[in-house]
Design an enzyme around this catalytic site. Structure first.
Site, PDB file in Angstrom:
ATOM      1  N   PHE A 241      13.545  -8.667  49.827  1.00 30.64           N
ATOM      2  CA  PHE A 241      13.107 -10.169  49.606  1.00 30.64           C
ATOM      3  C   PHE A 241      11.782 -10.407  49.593  1.00 30.64           C
ATOM      4  CE2 PHE A 241      13.024  -9.706  54.109  1.00 30.64           C
ATOM      5  CZ  PHE A 241      11.618 -10.680  54.648  1.00 30.64           C
TER       6      PHE A 241
ATOM      7  N   SER B  93      14.211  -1.655  53.573  1.00 24.56           N
ATOM      8  CA  SER B  93      13.849  -1.001  54.922  1.00 24.56           C
ATOM      9  C   SER B  93      14.280   0.527  55.150  1.00 24.56           C
ATOM     10  CB  SER B  93      15.042  -2.019  55.704  1.00 24.56           C
ATOM     11  OG  SER B  93      16.224  -1.679  55.225  1.00 24.56           O
TER      12      SER B  93
ATOM     13  N   CYS C 224       5.308  -4.741  53.765  1.00 21.62           N
ATOM     14  CA  CYS C 224       5.305  -3.443  54.131  1.00 21.62           C
ATOM     15  C   CYS C 224       3.803  -2.801  54.512  1.00 21.62           C
ATOM     16  CB  CYS C 224       6.047  -2.651  53.238  1.00 21.62           C
ATOM     17  SG  CYS C 224       5.243  -2.360  51.681  1.00 21.62           S
TER      18      CYS C 224
ATOM     19  N   GLU D 203       9.918  -1.919  63.288  1.00 21.66           N
ATOM     20  CA  GLU D 203       9.379  -2.707  62.434  1.00 21.66           C
ATOM     21  C   GLU D 203       9.954  -4.152  62.762  1.00 21.66           C
ATOM     22  OE1 GLU D 203      10.579  -2.717  58.404  1.00 21.66           O
ATOM     23  OE2 GLU D 203       8.399  -3.061  57.689  1.00 21.66           O
TER      24      GLU D 203
HETATM   25  P1  NAD Z   1      16.609  -4.612  52.980  1.00 21.16           P
HETATM   26  O1  NAD Z   1      16.785  -3.091  53.371  1.00 21.16           O
HETATM   27  O2  NAD Z   1      17.508  -5.172  53.726  1.00 21.16           O
HETATM   28  O3  NAD Z   1      17.199  -4.856  51.557  1.00 21.16           O
HETATM   29  C1  NAD Z   1      16.621  -4.192  50.519  1.00 21.16           C
HETATM   30  C2  NAD Z   1      17.738  -4.044  49.407  1.00 21.16           C
HETATM   31  O4  NAD Z   1      18.661  -3.172  49.685  1.00 21.16           O
HETATM   32  C3  NAD Z   1      18.462  -5.428  48.979  1.00 21.16           C
HETATM   33  O5  NAD Z   1      18.383  -5.608  47.805  1.00 21.16           O
HETATM   34  C4  NAD Z   1      19.835  -5.367  49.574  1.00 21.16           C
HETATM   35  O6  NAD Z   1      20.664  -6.060  48.959  1.00 21.16           O
HETATM   36  C5  NAD Z   1      20.097  -4.003  49.641  1.00 21.16           C
HETATM   37  N1  NAD Z   1      20.861  -3.671  50.817  1.00 21.16           N
HETATM   38  C6  NAD Z   1      20.880  -4.142  51.852  1.00 21.16           C
HETATM   39  N2  NAD Z   1      21.715  -3.387  52.985  1.00 21.16           N
HETATM   40  C7  NAD Z   1      22.300  -2.397  52.258  1.00 21.16           C
HETATM   41  C8  NAD Z   1      23.299  -1.465  52.419  1.00 21.16           C
HETATM   42  N3  NAD Z   1      23.668  -1.460  53.847  1.00 21.16           N
HETATM   43  N4  NAD Z   1      23.309  -0.436  51.675  1.00 21.16           N
HETATM   44  C9  NAD Z   1      22.874  -0.740  50.403  1.00 21.16           C
HETATM   45  N5  NAD Z   1      22.170  -1.744  49.844  1.00 21.16           N
HETATM   46  C10 NAD Z   1      21.654  -2.382  51.013  1.00 21.16           C
HETATM   47  O7  NAD Z   1      15.114  -4.913  53.211  1.00 21.16           O
HETATM   48  P2  NAD Z   1      14.535  -6.352  53.138  1.00 21.16           P
HETATM   49  O8  NAD Z   1      14.978  -7.080  54.550  1.00 21.16           O
HETATM   50  O9  NAD Z   1      15.111  -7.294  51.767  1.00 21.16           O
HETATM   51  O10 NAD Z   1      13.088  -6.074  52.857  1.00 21.16           O
HETATM   52  C11 NAD Z   1      12.405  -5.801  53.779  1.00 21.16           C
HETATM   53  C12 NAD Z   1      11.990  -4.587  54.031  1.00 21.16           C
HETATM   54  O11 NAD Z   1      11.388  -3.772  52.816  1.00 21.16           O
HETATM   55  C13 NAD Z   1      11.027  -4.192  55.226  1.00 21.16           C
HETATM   56  O12 NAD Z   1      11.373  -3.031  55.934  1.00 21.16           O
HETATM   57  C14 NAD Z   1       9.592  -3.758  54.463  1.00 21.16           C
HETATM   58  O13 NAD Z   1       8.956  -2.961  55.024  1.00 21.16           O
HETATM   59  C15 NAD Z   1      10.492  -3.012  53.093  1.00 21.16           C
HETATM   60  N6  NAD Z   1       9.484  -3.099  52.169  1.00 21.16           N
HETATM   61  C16 NAD Z   1       8.853  -1.867  51.704  1.00 21.16           C
HETATM   62  C17 NAD Z   1       7.785  -1.728  50.971  1.00 21.16           C
HETATM   63  C18 NAD Z   1       7.328  -0.605  50.657  1.00 21.16           C
HETATM   64  O14 NAD Z   1       6.599  -0.239  49.539  1.00 21.16           O
HETATM   65  N7  NAD Z   1       7.499   0.724  51.413  1.00 21.16           N
HETATM   66  C19 NAD Z   1       7.732  -3.065  50.006  1.00 21.16           C
HETATM   67  C20 NAD Z   1       8.289  -4.089  50.302  1.00 21.16           C
HETATM   68  C21 NAD Z   1       9.152  -4.174  51.280  1.00 21.16           C
END
Ligand code: NAD
Length: 480
Positions: A150, A227, A282, A380
């Site tokens: 998001f 995440s 991130c 985090e």
């Molecule tokens: P999230 O992991 O909750 O969701 C990411 C994606 O995974 C979404 O599209 C979601 O629908 C999907 N998803 C959620 N739960 C799932 C499951 N159980 N099985 C399969 N798919 C699932 O992350 P978020 O809250 O949207 O974003 C924030 C996180 O993203 C933070 O941890 C941040 O550090 C990380 N992030 C990392 C980077 C990087 O480059 N390393 C960049 C941006 C964000």
């Protein structure tokens, strides 16, 4: 009536057949701006089928012609720049300036991918053995699924789409169910840029949609950003299903402040790193390590500058920090701050009460005397919270940072080349800053998280992305 967010399948905007829809609130007001039906399994399968059907034609399209579509896409993104930034602010909550920064970083990936004819060149060697030549050539992988978080609804999809398409792949994007609007807008612009139908598709949903894509026999590669917990699920399930996977996870980034640092320049950099995008980045600096004598004055300065930040709606001029994404996240972050104070951290800035509003606002929080045995250090939080750890010297500071299970980014603030060199050589993280608060590689270099911050071999963006989105052939050739 709020808008029902459509999907984009086979070159057309599509209403989902799903009866249920999930409200999408504006994080600044809590009021719904749209509602999102999750794509049905049939719709997801149709999107994958459209991408599969479009693949042979797109893969065969001459590389310079594919690049021409990206040049037109770039021009459309520039024309729509302010509108795209406003959309990011609306669905994510970040300030307009932050949203503009995100869109700009995304466009830079298009700039990179426009160089596809050069980037996709292989290599050759004459006479590797008697009468024999060898050359390496690149081919697209096939259908790529992109799954995005998001916090950068425009930029993170753009980390993937331009390069994947430039390399001749077709694509199914499943954006965050919390911020689905920007993805659909990108699809429309790609359509207007002349991308053939089916080459790019958008479906919606959460865990179920992702699982379908990970298990789908017609998906060849998966690019995931989110995440660490979900990155691991995506990496293992995708690999078990025979797919090429890159999975970028969460972070706990340490900012080391040496006692020789230029404090006047350092403190604003730390404040911007910790509280920019309301800490939902991130690459957010979430732990400051005060080294030697600098600790007390550093904390004093941080608290004073953080308390001067103006918290408010991202679209309002003068706002320094917008809301977090959802009410539940706000409550969870506030609980973590309180929990840390309960186990001995000193709360020097308390952002838990950010005034009366239906928006999901938190002020900046700073916790001093945090130690690595505290949950607040390990976890985090993904919100506007900066923990301060104290260390005796550079060795102890590096050792503390290296205890983290994450390894996305780390920075050192110092005027000593020797300290910077020690840090660069010994820190266990992939993106490093020297006197930089947010050490984000530009599109031309790989986004190189380590440890739990990245699972896979080839990173997003830069030349790594060209390798991720292509398969190689090595031809050994002899003429009798
Ligand atoms: P999230 O992991 O909750 O969701 C990411 C994606 O995974 C979404 O599209 C979601 O629908 C999907 N998803 C959620 N739960 C799932 C499951 N159980 N099985 C399969 N798919 C699932 O992350 P978020 O809250 O949207 O974003 C924030 C996180 O993203 C933070 O941890 C941040 O550090 C990380 N992030 C990392 C980077 C990087 O480059 N390393 C960049 C941006 C964000």
């Amino acid at each position: 009536m709020t808008e029902r967010v459509p999907s984009y399948i086979a070159g057309r905007v599509r209403e989902s057949a799903a009866a249920e829809a999930h409200p999408i609130p504006d994080p600044a007001t809590g009021q719904p701006i749209a509602e999102l039906p999750y794509s049905t399994t049939q719709e997801i399968d149709e999107a994958v089928a459209a991408a599969r059907a479009a693949f042979p034609g797109w893969a065969d399209t001459p590389v310079p012609d594919r690049a021409q579509v990206l040049f037109r896409f770039k021009a459309l993104l520039e024309d729509a720049f302010e509108e795209l930034a406003a959309l990011v602010t609306q669905e994510n909550g970040k300030t307009l300036d932050e949203a503009r920064g995100e869109v700009r970083r995304g466009i830079e990936v298009v700039d990179f991918a426009c160089g596809a004819p050069t980037l996709l060149m292989g290599s050759a060697i004459d006479q590797i053995a008697n009468g024999i030549d060898e050359r390496l050539i690149r081919f697209p992988v096939g259908v790529v699924a992109g799954i995005t978080p998001f916090n950068f609804p425009n930029m993170v999809p753009l980390w993937m789409i331009p390069t994947a398409l430039a390399c001749g792949n077709t694509f199914v994007l499943k954006p965050s169910q919390q911020t689905p609007l920007s993805a659909v807008r990108l699809a429309e612009l790609l359509g207007r840029a002349g991308l053939p139908e089916g080459v790019f598709n958008v479906v919606h949903g959460a865990e179920e949609a992702v699982t379908r894509l990970l298990e789908h026999p017609q998906v060849d590669a998966v690019s995931f950003v989110g995440s660490a917990r979900v990155a691991r699920i995506v990496y293992t399930t995708g690999a078990a299903n025979g797919k090429r996977v890159q999975a970028l996870g969460g972070a706990k980034n340490h900012l080391l402040v040496m006692d020789d640092a230029d404090l006047e320049a350092t403190v604003p950099a730390l404040v911007a790193s910790a509280f920019g995008n309301a800490g939902q980045r991130c690459l957010a600096g979430s732990v400051a390590v005060g080294v030697g004598r600098i600790g007390d004055v550093l904390v004093e300065e941080l608290a004073s500058q953080a308390s001067a930040l103006k918290v408010g709606p991202g679209a309002e001029p003068g706002t320094d920090m917008g809301p977090v994404i959802r009410a539940e996240r706000k409550q969870a972050i506030a609980r973590q701050v309180g929990g840390a104070a309960d186990v001995g951290a000193t709360l020097v800035a308390d952002g838990r009460d950010a005034g009366d509003s239906d928006g999901f606002f938190l002020g900046p929080s700073i916790l001093d005397h945090v130690t690595p045995d505290m949950e607040v250090w390990r976890t985090e939080l993904f919100g506007p919270v900066l923990s301060v750890v104290r260390a005796r010297d550079v060795d102890e500071a590096i050792a503390t940072a290296n205890r983290s299970s994450y390894g996305n980014m780390a920075s050192i603030f110092t005027t000593s080349g020797k300290n910077a060199r020690e840090f660069r050589r010994r820190i266990q993280a992939g993106m490093l800053g020297v006197n930089i608060g947010v050490a984000a590689p530009m599109a031309f270099l790989p986004f190189t998280g380590w440890k739990d911050s990245f699972l896979g071999d080839l990173h997003a963006t830069g030349t790594d992305s060209i390798r991720f989105y292509t398969k190689q052939k090595v031809v050994t050739q002899r003429w009798f």
